[in-house]
Design a protein around this motif. Structure first.
Motif, mmCIF file in Angstrom:
data_model
loop_
_atom_site.group_PDB
_atom_site.id
_atom_site.type_symbol
_atom_site.label_atom_id
_atom_site.label_comp_id
_atom_site.label_asym_id
_atom_site.label_seq_id
_atom_site.Cartn_x
_atom_site.Cartn_y
_atom_site.Cartn_z
ATOM 1 N N ASP A 43 0.803 -1.220 0.000
ATOM 2 C CA ASP A 43 0.000 0.000 0.000
ATOM 3 C C ASP A 43 0.838 1.273 0.000
ATOM 4 O O ASP A 43 0.327 2.352 -0.277
ATOM 5 C CB ASP A 43 -0.933 0.013 1.219
ATOM 6 N N THR A 44 2.124 1.162 0.351
ATOM 7 C CA THR A 44 3.000 2.339 0.389
ATOM 8 C C THR A 44 4.340 2.005 -0.254
ATOM 9 O O THR A 44 4.733 0.835 -0.341
ATOM 10 C CB THR A 44 3.247 2.818 1.833
ATOM 11 N N VAL A 45 5.045 3.046 -0.668
ATOM 12 C CA VAL A 45 6.363 2.823 -1.271
ATOM 13 C C VAL A 45 7.362 2.347 -0.219
ATOM 14 O O VAL A 45 8.322 1.644 -0.539
ATOM 15 C CB VAL A 45 6.871 4.102 -1.965
ATOM 16 N N GLU A 46 7.141 2.736 1.030
ATOM 17 C CA GLU A 46 8.038 2.268 2.098
ATOM 18 C C GLU A 46 7.935 0.758 2.264
ATOM 19 O O GLU A 46 8.950 0.068 2.432
ATOM 20 C CB GLU A 46 7.696 2.981 3.412
ATOM 21 N N GLU A 47 6.701 0.241 2.183
ATOM 22 C CA GLU A 47 6.520 -1.214 2.254
ATOM 23 C C GLU A 47 7.163 -1.886 1.045
ATOM 24 O O GLU A 47 7.781 -2.953 1.168
ATOM 25 C CB GLU A 47 5.031 -1.555 2.306
ATOM 26 N N ALA A 48 7.024 -1.267 -0.114
ATOM 27 C CA ALA A 48 7.642 -1.818 -1.319
ATOM 28 C C ALA A 48 9.164 -1.858 -1.189
ATOM 29 O O ALA A 48 9.814 -2.832 -1.580
ATOM 30 C CB ALA A 48 7.242 -0.978 -2.531
ATOM 31 N N TYR A 49 9.738 -0.812 -0.609
ATOM 32 C CA TYR A 49 11.184 -0.750 -0.413
ATOM 33 C C TYR A 49 11.658 -1.872 0.516
ATOM 34 O O TYR A 49 12.681 -2.522 0.257
ATOM 35 C CB TYR A 49 11.555 0.619 0.153
ATOM 36 N N GLU A 50 10.906 -2.109 1.575
ATOM 37 C CA GLU A 50 11.268 -3.187 2.499
ATOM 38 C C GLU A 50 11.227 -4.543 1.800
ATOM 39 O O GLU A 50 12.090 -5.404 2.027
ATOM 40 C CB GLU A 50 10.322 -3.184 3.703
ATOM 41 N N GLU A 103 14.794 15.744 -11.559
ATOM 42 C CA GLU A 103 15.302 14.962 -10.442
ATOM 43 C C GLU A 103 14.449 13.714 -10.273
ATOM 44 O O GLU A 103 13.302 13.670 -10.729
ATOM 45 C CB GLU A 103 15.269 15.771 -9.146
ATOM 46 N N VAL A 104 15.011 12.711 -9.605
ATOM 47 C CA VAL A 104 14.247 11.513 -9.263
ATOM 48 C C VAL A 104 14.241 11.363 -7.747
ATOM 49 O O VAL A 104 15.250 11.624 -7.079
ATOM 50 C CB VAL A 104 14.827 10.239 -9.924
ATOM 51 N N GLU A 105 13.092 10.972 -7.227
ATOM 52 C CA GLU A 105 12.940 10.762 -5.790
ATOM 53 C C GLU A 105 12.953 9.271 -5.510
ATOM 54 O O GLU A 105 12.042 8.549 -5.904
ATOM 55 C CB GLU A 105 11.630 11.383 -5.311
ATOM 56 N N LEU A 106 14.013 8.808 -4.843
ATOM 57 C CA LEU A 106 14.182 7.397 -4.502
ATOM 58 C C LEU A 106 13.910 7.206 -3.014
ATOM 59 O O LEU A 106 14.302 8.040 -2.195
ATOM 60 C CB LEU A 106 15.600 6.938 -4.836
ATOM 61 N N VAL A 107 13.250 6.108 -2.680
ATOM 62 C CA VAL A 107 12.900 5.888 -1.271
ATOM 63 C C VAL A 107 14.152 5.699 -0.423
ATOM 64 O O VAL A 107 14.255 6.230 0.671
ATOM 65 C CB VAL A 107 11.956 4.672 -1.141
ATOM 66 N N GLY A 108 15.124 4.967 -0.933
ATOM 67 C CA GLY A 108 16.321 4.702 -0.149
ATOM 68 C C GLY A 108 17.386 5.764 -0.283
ATOM 69 O O GLY A 108 17.911 6.281 0.698
ATOM 70 N N ALA A 109 17.719 6.142 -1.519
ATOM 71 C CA ALA A 109 18.842 7.049 -1.771
ATOM 72 C C ALA A 109 18.462 8.515 -1.704
ATOM 73 O O ALA A 109 19.340 9.382 -1.746
ATOM 74 C CB ALA A 109 19.453 6.741 -3.137
ATOM 75 N N GLY A 110 17.185 8.836 -1.627
ATOM 76 C CA GLY A 110 16.753 10.222 -1.570
ATOM 77 C C GLY A 110 16.584 10.821 -2.954
ATOM 78 O O GLY A 110 16.435 10.103 -3.944
ATOM 79 N N THR A 111 16.638 12.141 -3.034
ATOM 80 C CA THR A 111 16.425 12.848 -4.291
ATOM 81 C C THR A 111 17.765 13.200 -4.932
ATOM 82 O O THR A 111 18.622 13.820 -4.299
ATOM 83 C CB THR A 111 15.611 14.133 -4.050
ATOM 84 N N VAL A 112 17.926 12.784 -6.181
ATOM 85 C CA VAL A 112 19.156 13.076 -6.923
ATOM 86 C C VAL A 112 18.777 13.564 -8.315
ATOM 87 O O VAL A 112 17.665 13.317 -8.795
ATOM 88 C CB VAL A 112 20.069 11.835 -7.040
ATOM 89 N N SER A 113 19.691 14.264 -8.960
ATOM 90 C CA SER A 113 19.426 14.727 -10.322
ATOM 91 C C SER A 113 19.354 13.527 -11.262
ATOM 92 O O SER A 113 19.993 12.489 -11.036
ATOM 93 C CB SER A 113 20.529 15.683 -10.782
ATOM 94 N N LEU A 114 18.583 13.676 -12.317
ATOM 95 C CA LEU A 114 18.458 12.584 -13.280
ATOM 96 C C LEU A 114 19.790 12.303 -13.966
ATOM 97 O O LEU A 114 20.106 11.148 -14.277
ATOM 98 C CB LEU A 114 17.381 12.919 -14.318
ATOM 99 N N ALA A 115 20.584 13.359 -14.192
ATOM 100 C CA ALA A 115 21.892 13.167 -14.817
ATOM 101 C C ALA A 115 22.787 12.272 -13.957
ATOM 102 O O ALA A 115 23.501 11.399 -14.473
ATOM 103 C CB ALA A 115 22.562 14.516 -15.054
ATOM 104 N N THR A 116 22.736 12.469 -12.636
ATOM 105 C CA THR A 116 23.501 11.615 -11.724
ATOM 106 C C THR A 116 22.926 10.208 -11.708
ATOM 107 O O THR A 116 23.660 9.216 -11.777
ATOM 108 C CB THR A 116 23.483 12.205 -10.302
ATOM 109 N N PHE A 117 21.608 10.116 -11.613
ATOM 110 C CA PHE A 117 20.949 8.813 -11.559
ATOM 111 C C PHE A 117 21.216 8.002 -12.815
ATOM 112 O O PHE A 117 21.377 6.777 -12.754
ATOM 113 C CB PHE A 117 19.443 9.017 -11.371
ATOM 114 N N ALA A 118 21.277 8.667 -13.974
ATOM 115 C CA ALA A 118 21.481 7.955 -15.239
ATOM 116 C C ALA A 118 22.819 7.233 -15.284
ATOM 117 O O ALA A 118 22.976 6.248 -16.014
ATOM 118 C CB ALA A 118 21.376 8.930 -16.405
ATOM 119 N N GLN A 119 23.784 7.699 -14.500
ATOM 120 C CA GLN A 119 25.111 7.074 -14.502
ATOM 121 C C GLN A 119 25.318 6.118 -13.329
ATOM 122 O O GLN A 119 26.375 5.500 -13.216
ATOM 123 C CB GLN A 119 26.188 8.168 -14.470
ATOM 124 N N MET A 120 24.305 6.000 -12.468
ATOM 125 C CA MET A 120 24.419 5.109 -11.316
ATOM 126 C C MET A 120 24.178 3.661 -11.716
ATOM 127 O O MET A 120 23.604 3.366 -12.769
ATOM 128 C CB MET A 120 23.409 5.521 -10.228
#
Length: 296
Positions: free
Chosen positions: A11-18, A129-146
């Motif tokens: 029901d939540t993204v936090e549950e999905a992350y777990e 930017e992308v909002e990730l449950v674990g890693a937080g918010t990062v720019s898409l340019a950074t995320f694209a190279q992760m």
């Protein structure tokens, strides 16, 4: 054939992350478009459909796009497209067909960071930017190279600016994967993304691009040459040499259209209907001359 042992719908993204973190073989299911084509076994597939991530919210400063928003939803969102010069709409309109774009999700396309992705290229040139449950918010340019971390992408955030932008692509045929795609955007300087190299898209901006707000023909040529120096390789759709050529030309076209130096590219049009002869060939002379002179 795709197989999975368990199906979970939190029901939540936090549950999905777990759930993702519980097992190395657990996977998030977006629209399922590309996942279903794989031959693999998944321990638990996690469906985000109940997490409330299927909405596009406009704030004073940004568009907050839930990861379960479909490509078609965003393609048809008038306010978003008007604010971003319709680059997303132009990027996705040739992705297979409307039925598929009603299934494929923005989050799945962004998180996958596929080399052939038109979505990633279009969004990279914007202030995204992308909002990730674990890693937080990062720019898409950074995320694209992760690397592919076990995380959950909740939202894609496109910040508002006075954008000028253009998306350019070459395909061998309509609805095919791109041979190369380029998106240029001007906001706080120039930002140019080059994708389908055929690896994942790369953003070139600032000193790496070296393009001033008002540029000369020589400065434009030098910037396009820098785009052509990105790593490229060949595959069934085009050679490395051809892609370098396209990077120069599509980059030049995208930048010039963004700057208002060239008119926008015309929309694709249907081919002219094939002419059918009113009657068949009757004499050998007509056949040897190439057909009925009445046919054009």
């Amino acid at each position: 054939m795709l197989q999975f042992k368990n199906y979970a719908r939190p029901d939540t993204v936090e549950e999905a992350y777990e759930l993702v973190r519980k097992g190395r073989m657990n996977r998030i299911m977006g629209g399922g478009v590309w996942l279903r084509l794989q031959d693999r076994r998944i321990s638990t597939v996690i469906d985000l459909s109940s997490c409330g991530l299927d909405k596009i919210e406009e704030t004073e400063d940004a568009f907050v796009i839930g990861s379960m928003v479909t490509l078609r939803q965003l393609e048809c969102h008038q306010a978003f497209n008007d604010a971003t010069c319709h680059v997303f709409e132009r990027a996705v309109r040739d992705i297979v067909g409307t039925q598929m774009r009603n299934l494929a999700t923005v989050g799945g396309s962004v998180f996958g960071r596929f080399g052939f992705s038109d979505v990633l290229t279009a969004l990279l040139a914007l202030d995204t930017e992308v909002e990730l449950v674990g890693a937080g918010t990062v720019s898409l340019a950074t995320f694209a190279q992760m690397g592919y971390e076990r995380d959950v992408l909740a939202h894609v955030i496109v910040h508002k600016h006075d954008y000028r932008a253009s998306f350019q692509v070459v395909r061998r045929s309509a609805t095919d994967f791109p041979v190369l795609n380029v998106c240029a955007a001007e906001w706080d300087g120039w930002h140019v993304a080059v994708g389908a190299r055929p690896t994942r898209a790369r953003l070139v901006e600032g000193a790496a691009l070296g393009l001033p707000a008002t540029f000369t023909a020589e400065e434009l040529a030098a910037a396009c040459e820098r785009l052509a120096q990105l790593p490229f390789s060949g595959n069934m759709r085009g050679s490395e040499r051809y892609r370098r050529h396209l990077a120069r030309e599509l980059g030049r076209r995208a930048i010039c259209q963004t700057a208002g130096l060239e008119p926008p590219s015309p929309d694709p049009v249907a081919p002219a209907p094939r002419t059918v002869c009113a009657h068949t060939l009757e004499t050998p002379d007509q056949a040897s001359e190439g057909g009925d002179p009445a046919c054009s």
